[in-house]
Design a protein around this motif. Structure first.
Motif, PDB file in Angstrom:
ATOM      1  N   LEU A   1       0.833  -1.208   0.000  1.00  0.00           N
ATOM      2  CA  LEU A   1       0.000   0.000   0.000  1.00  0.00           C
ATOM      3  C   LEU A   1       0.866   1.256   0.000  1.00  0.00           C
ATOM      4  O   LEU A   1       0.547   2.249  -0.669  1.00  0.00           O
ATOM      5  N   SER A   2       1.965   1.209   0.747  1.00  0.00           N
ATOM      6  CA  SER A   2       2.863   2.356   0.785  1.00  0.00           C
ATOM      7  C   SER A   2       3.512   2.605  -0.565  1.00  0.00           C
ATOM      8  O   SER A   2       3.725   3.756  -0.964  1.00  0.00           O
ATOM      9  N   ASP A   3       3.827   1.537  -1.287  1.00  0.00           N
ATOM     10  CA  ASP A   3       4.459   1.681  -2.607  1.00  0.00           C
ATOM     11  C   ASP A   3       3.469   2.145  -3.674  1.00  0.00           C
ATOM     12  O   ASP A   3       3.835   2.883  -4.594  1.00  0.00           O
ATOM     13  N   THR A   4       2.214   1.722  -3.578  1.00  0.00           N
ATOM     14  CA  THR A   4       1.282   1.913  -4.691  1.00  0.00           C
ATOM     15  C   THR A   4       0.152   2.907  -4.432  1.00  0.00           C
ATOM     16  O   THR A   4      -0.340   3.530  -5.374  1.00  0.00           O
ATOM     17  N   ALA A   5      -0.270   3.070  -3.187  1.00  0.00           N
ATOM     18  CA  ALA A   5      -1.483   3.854  -2.934  1.00  0.00           C
ATOM     19  C   ALA A   5      -1.252   5.125  -2.129  1.00  0.00           C
ATOM     20  O   ALA A   5      -1.846   6.161  -2.420  1.00  0.00           O
ATOM     21  N   PHE A   6      -0.439   5.065  -1.110  1.00  0.00           N
ATOM     22  CA  PHE A   6      -0.263   6.207  -0.207  1.00  0.00           C
ATOM     23  C   PHE A   6       1.192   6.666  -0.234  1.00  0.00           C
ATOM     24  O   PHE A   6       2.094   5.874   0.047  1.00  0.00           O
ATOM     25  N   HIS A   7       1.385   7.934  -0.556  1.00  0.00           N
ATOM     26  CA  HIS A   7       2.742   8.458  -0.694  1.00  0.00           C
ATOM     27  C   HIS A   7       2.930   9.660   0.231  1.00  0.00           C
ATOM     28  O   HIS A   7       2.008  10.069   0.928  1.00  0.00           O
ATOM     29  N   GLY A   8       4.124  10.214   0.224  1.00  0.00           N
ATOM     30  CA  GLY A   8       4.402  11.367   1.058  1.00  0.00           C
ATOM     31  C   GLY A   8       4.897  10.970   2.432  1.00  0.00           C
ATOM     32  O   GLY A   8       4.964   9.779   2.774  1.00  0.00           O
ATOM     33  N   PRO A   9       5.231  11.956   3.275  1.00  0.00           N
ATOM     34  CA  PRO A   9       5.794  11.675   4.606  1.00  0.00           C
ATOM     35  C   PRO A   9       4.903  10.807   5.487  1.00  0.00           C
ATOM     36  O   PRO A   9       5.404  10.032   6.293  1.00  0.00           O
ATOM     37  N   LYS A  10       3.575  10.976   5.356  1.00  0.00           N
ATOM     38  CA  LYS A  10       2.658  10.198   6.188  1.00  0.00           C
ATOM     39  C   LYS A  10       1.991   9.059   5.416  1.00  0.00           C
ATOM     40  O   LYS A  10       1.023   8.468   5.878  1.00  0.00           O
ATOM     41  N   GLY A  11       2.536   8.744   4.238  1.00  0.00           N
ATOM     42  CA  GLY A  11       1.968   7.657   3.450  1.00  0.00           C
ATOM     43  C   GLY A  11       2.071   6.310   4.144  1.00  0.00           C
ATOM     44  O   GLY A  11       1.138   5.506   4.117  1.00  0.00           O
ATOM     45  N   LEU A  12       3.223   6.060   4.780  1.00  0.00           N
ATOM     46  CA  LEU A  12       3.403   4.780   5.465  1.00  0.00           C
ATOM     47  C   LEU A  12       2.481   4.687   6.676  1.00  0.00           C
ATOM     48  O   LEU A  12       1.888   3.630   6.933  1.00  0.00           O
ATOM     49  N   MET A  13       2.333   5.774   7.437  1.00  0.00           N
ATOM     50  CA  MET A  13       1.425   5.762   8.572  1.00  0.00           C
ATOM     51  C   MET A  13      -0.016   5.528   8.106  1.00  0.00           C
ATOM     52  O   MET A  13      -0.777   4.799   8.764  1.00  0.00           O
ATOM     53  N   THR A  14      -0.378   6.119   6.982  1.00  0.00           N
ATOM     54  CA  THR A  14      -1.726   5.894   6.436  1.00  0.00           C
ATOM     55  C   THR A  14      -1.928   4.428   6.089  1.00  0.00           C
ATOM     56  O   THR A  14      -2.988   3.846   6.361  1.00  0.00           O
ATOM     57  N   SER A  15      -0.912   3.807   5.505  1.00  0.00           N
ATOM     58  CA  SER A  15      -1.003   2.381   5.167  1.00  0.00           C
ATOM     59  C   SER A  15      -1.182   1.538   6.417  1.00  0.00           C
ATOM     60  O   SER A  15      -1.994   0.602   6.442  1.00  0.00           O
ATOM     61  N   ILE A  16      -0.440   1.866   7.472  1.00  0.00           N
ATOM     62  CA  ILE A  16      -0.566   1.139   8.735  1.00  0.00           C
ATOM     63  C   ILE A  16      -1.975   1.268   9.285  1.00  0.00           C
ATOM     64  O   ILE A  16      -2.597   0.285   9.724  1.00  0.00           O
ATOM     65  N   VAL A  17      -2.506   2.487   9.285  1.00  0.00           N
ATOM     66  CA  VAL A  17      -3.840   2.736   9.836  1.00  0.00           C
ATOM     67  C   VAL A  17      -4.909   1.991   9.042  1.00  0.00           C
ATOM     68  O   VAL A  17      -5.820   1.383   9.615  1.00  0.00           O
ATOM     69  N   VAL A  18      -4.795   2.008   7.727  1.00  0.00           N
ATOM     70  CA  VAL A  18      -5.789   1.328   6.888  1.00  0.00           C
ATOM     71  C   VAL A  18      -5.795  -0.172   7.163  1.00  0.00           C
ATOM     72  O   VAL A  18      -6.852  -0.785   7.364  1.00  0.00           O
ATOM     73  N   VAL A  19      -4.613  -0.792   7.186  1.00  0.00           N
ATOM     74  CA  VAL A  19      -4.529  -2.238   7.412  1.00  0.00           C
ATOM     75  C   VAL A  19      -4.973  -2.588   8.827  1.00  0.00           C
ATOM     76  O   VAL A  19      -5.774  -3.521   9.039  1.00  0.00           O
ATOM     77  N   SER A  20      -4.486  -1.846   9.807  1.00  0.00           N
ATOM     78  CA  SER A  20      -4.798  -2.157  11.196  1.00  0.00           C
ATOM     79  C   SER A  20      -6.281  -1.978  11.496  1.00  0.00           C
ATOM     80  O   SER A  20      -6.914  -2.846  12.106  1.00  0.00           O
ATOM     81  N   THR A  21      -6.847  -0.870  11.056  1.00  0.00           N
ATOM     82  CA  THR A  21      -8.260  -0.595  11.340  1.00  0.00           C
ATOM     83  C   THR A  21      -9.174  -1.556  10.596  1.00  0.00           C
ATOM     84  O   THR A  21     -10.107  -2.132  11.172  1.00  0.00           O
ATOM     85  N   GLY A  22      -8.915  -1.734   9.300  1.00  0.00           N
ATOM     86  CA  GLY A  22      -9.774  -2.607   8.500  1.00  0.00           C
ATOM     87  C   GLY A  22      -9.752  -4.048   8.979  1.00  0.00           C
ATOM     88  O   GLY A  22     -10.797  -4.685   9.142  1.00  0.00           O
ATOM     89  N   ALA A  23      -8.546  -4.560   9.223  1.00  0.00           N
ATOM     90  CA  ALA A  23      -8.446  -5.957   9.661  1.00  0.00           C
ATOM     91  C   ALA A  23      -9.001  -6.137  11.073  1.00  0.00           C
ATOM     92  O   ALA A  23      -9.601  -7.174  11.379  1.00  0.00           O
ATOM     93  N   SER A  24      -8.815  -5.140  11.948  1.00  0.00           N
ATOM     94  CA  SER A  24      -9.374  -5.243  13.298  1.00  0.00           C
ATOM     95  C   SER A  24     -10.896  -5.313  13.252  1.00  0.00           C
ATOM     96  O   SER A  24     -11.518  -6.045  14.032  1.00  0.00           O
ATOM     97  N   LEU A  25     -11.481  -4.557  12.353  1.00  0.00           N
ATOM     98  CA  LEU A  25     -12.936  -4.602  12.200  1.00  0.00           C
ATOM     99  C   LEU A  25     -13.391  -5.980  11.737  1.00  0.00           C
ATOM    100  O   LEU A  25     -14.375  -6.536  12.249  1.00  0.00           O
ATOM    101  N   ILE A  26     -12.669  -6.560  10.784  1.00  0.00           N
ATOM    102  CA  ILE A  26     -13.001  -7.913  10.316  1.00  0.00           C
ATOM    103  C   ILE A  26     -12.856  -8.911  11.471  1.00  0.00           C
ATOM    104  O   ILE A  26     -13.700  -9.794  11.668  1.00  0.00           O
TER     105      ILE A  26
END
Length: 461
Positions: A407-432
Motif C-alpha cells: 500500500l505504501s508503494d502503490t497507494a499512499f505516498h508522502g511523509p505520512k503515506g506509510l502511517m496511512t497504510s498502517i492505519v488502513v490495514v490495522s483498522t480494517g483488519a481489526s474490524l473484520i
C-alpha cells in the motif's frame, strides 16, 4: 496409556502417571535459575527482529530496497517461515533431547543474524531472515515443555505466569535495548574492532546482539530437569476425534481462531512498520524510537495485564465463562476507534500517547485469548487446538507487513503515506476480526459446556 495435554501452556496428564510420579525435580534454586534463563532467551531471541524493524530506513537506503521487499522480509521470511517451522519443531521437541535442540536453535538464529548483517542483497537478507525465523520458532513449543520438568505440578501456574509476563514485557524491553544498541553502534566506533567499526551502524548493532550466544548455549545445556524425564511425549486422542470436534464446533472455532488471529495480525504485523513511519513522518531517530516505544509500551502492557485481571474477576459474576470474549470484543472496538486518530496527531508526543492507549487495549484483548482457547476444547484435544489457533495467528501476521508495504508503494505516498497504510490495514483488519468474534460468540456457551462435560466424563486411556 495416559494422554498429555496442554492447559494454560503447561503439559499435564488427566491423572498422574507412573512416569510423572517418578523422578526427582531439581532444587528450587536450580529451577528458578533455569526459568530466568528461559526468560532471557525470549528477550534475546526478539532483539534481532526489533533491531531489523528499527533500522528499516537505513537498511532500505543501504541496499536500495522497496517497501514491498521490506514487507516481504518481515511478513514472509520472519513470520510465515516461523509458522511453517512450528509444527516440525514441535514434533522434534517431543522426540529429541530438548536442551540440545534449544542450544542448536540458539546457534542457528545467532549465525543467521550475523549473516543478515553482512548480506549485500535482498536475496541474502531473505535467506538469512528465514534462518532467524526457523531458529526462534522452537521457543514456543519448547518453553512450557521444559517448565513441566523443572517444577513440580503445584508450581506450574506461578512459573507459567512469570513466563507470560516476561514474554509480554520482554518484547518492549528488547525494543528499548535495541534502540540503545543502535545508538552505541553509531557512536562507539572507537571501541570496536576495525573490521566491525567500518560497517554500517545497523549491521554493527545486529552483530553485537549475538555476542552472548556462546554463553547462552553453555548455560542452556546446564539447565536441570526432573530426573528420568522422558523425551518422547505420548499423544492423546485420535485424529478422528479431533476432526469430529472441529466439525461439531466449527462456528465457535472460526469465530475464535479468525477473530483473535486477525486482530493479532492487524496490529502486531502492521506495527513492524511503526518505527519507520515515525522516522518518515516526524524525523525521529531509531535510538529515540526504540527506547521511547519500549518504555511506553512496556508500561502500557503492564497496566493492560493488571486491568484485564481485575475486569475479568468483576465481569465473571455477570457473564460467566463468556467474560474473556466479551472483554476482547470491547477492547478491539477501542483499538478500531483509536487507530485512525493517529493520522491527526500533530507531533510525536501525541503519537506516543495514542500508541500507549492502543497497546493497553490490545493487551486487554490478546492476554485473554489463551483463556478462551483453554475453555474451547476438552483436555485431550486442548494442546492441538491451541496450536492451531497460534498457527492461524502467525499466518495472518505474515500477510500484514507485506500488505502495508504494498500500500505504501502503490497507494499512499508522502511523509505520512506509510502511517496511512498502517492505519488502513490495522483498522480494517481489526474490524473484520471483531466481526468474526461476534459471529462465533453465540456458539461459545454450548462449546464451553460440551468441553467441560467431556472433561468431567474423562477420556479413555
Amino acid at each position: 496409556m495416559t494422554h498429555p495435554d496442554t492447559e494454560g501452556g503447561q503439559e499435564t496428564d488427566p491423572a498422574p502417571s507412573a512416569s510423572a510420579a517418578q523422578g526427582r525435580y531439581p532444587s528450587p534454586l536450580a529451577a528458578w535459575l533455569g526459568l530466568a534463563l528461559l526468560c532471557i532467551l525470549m528477550l534475546t531471541a526478539g532483539l534481532n527482529q526489533q533491531i531489523i524493524y528499527l533500522v528499516v530506513e537505513p537498511l532500505k537506503e543501504s541496499l536500495s530496497l522497496s517497501d514491498t521487499q521490506i514487507g516481504a522480509l518481515g511478513g514472509f521470511a520472519l513470520t510465515l517461515v516461523s509458522a511453517l517451522a512450528i509444527l516440525p519443531l514441535g514434533w522434534l521437541v517431543d522426540r529429541v533431547n530438548r536442551l540440545r535442540l534449544l542450544a542448536a536453535c540458539i546457534a542457528i538464529w545467532s549465525a543467521s543474524t550475523v549473516g543478515f548483517a553482512l548480506a549485500q542483497s535482498f536475496e541474502g537478507l531473505f535467506g538469512f531472515a528465514m534462518g532467524i525465523a526457523v531458529g526462534e520458532a522452537v521457543l514456543g513449543p519448547i518453553m512450557y515443555s521444559l517448565i513441566a520438568d523443572m517444577f513440580p505440578r503445584d508450581k506450574w501456574v506461578r512459573a507459567n505466569l512469570i513466563m507470560y509476563i516476561a514474554g509480554r514485557l520482554g518484547g518492549f524491553a528488547s525494543l528499548a535495548f535495541a534502540g540503545t544498541l543502535i545508538g552505541f553502534a553509531g557512536s562507539g566506533h572507537s571501541v570496536l574492532p576495525p573490521l566491525i567499526a567500518q560497517l554500517d551502524p545497523w549491521r554493527i548493532a545486529l552483530i553485537l546482539s549475538t555476542l552472548t550466544a556462546p554463553v547462552l548455549i553453555i548455560l542452556t545445556l546446564m539447565i536441570r530437569l526432573r530426573s528420568g524425564a522422558t523425551v518422547k511425549a505420548q499423544i492423546g486422542g485420535t485424529s478422528q476425534g479431533l476432526f469430529i470436534y472441529f466439525r461439531a464446533n466449527v462456528r465457535a472455532l472460526v469465530g475464535v481462531f479468525l477473530g483473535f488471529g486477525i486482530v493479532f495480525a492487524a496490529n502486531g504485523g502492521a506495527a513492524a512498520w511503526f518505527p519507520a513511519a515515525l522516522q518518515r513522518g516526524f524525523g525521529a531517530k531509531p535510538t529515540e524510537i526504540g527506547v521511547t516505544m519500549g518504555i511506553i509500551g512496556g508500561c502500557a502492557a503492564a497496566f493492560g495485564v493488571a486491568a484485564a485481571a481485575l475486569l475479568e474477576r468483576w465481569l465473571r459474576r455477570k457473564v460467566g465463562d463468556l467474560t474473556p470474549m466479551v472483554m476482547a470484543q470491547f477492547a478491539t472496538a477501542g483499538t478500531i476507534l483509536a487507530t485512525p486518530v493517529m493520522l491527526l496527531a500533530p507531533d510525536l508526543t501525541a503519537i506516543y500517547t495514542l500508541y500507549a492507549a492502543k497497546t493497553f487495549l490490545l493487551t486487554v484483548c490478546l492476554s485473554l485469548s489463551p483463556a478462551v482457547l483453554q475453555m474451547l476444547a476438552p483436555s485431550h484435544l486442548r494442546g492441538r487446538v491451541i496450536a492451531v489457533g497460534g498457527l492461524i495467528a502467525i499466518i495472518f501476521s505474515s500477510m500484514a507487513p507485506l500488505t502495508v508495504g504494498m500500500l505504501s508503494d502503490t497507494a499512499f505516498h508522502g511523509p505520512k503515506g506509510l502511517m496511512t497504510s498502517i492505519v488502513v490495514v490495522s483498522t480494517g483488519a481489526s474490524l473484520i476480526g471483531l466481526l468474526f468474534m461476534m459471529f462465533g460468540a453465540s456458539s461459545l456457551p454450548s462449546t464451553f459446556q460440551a468441553a467441560a462435560a467431556a472433561d468431567r466424563e474423562g477420556v479413555p486411556t
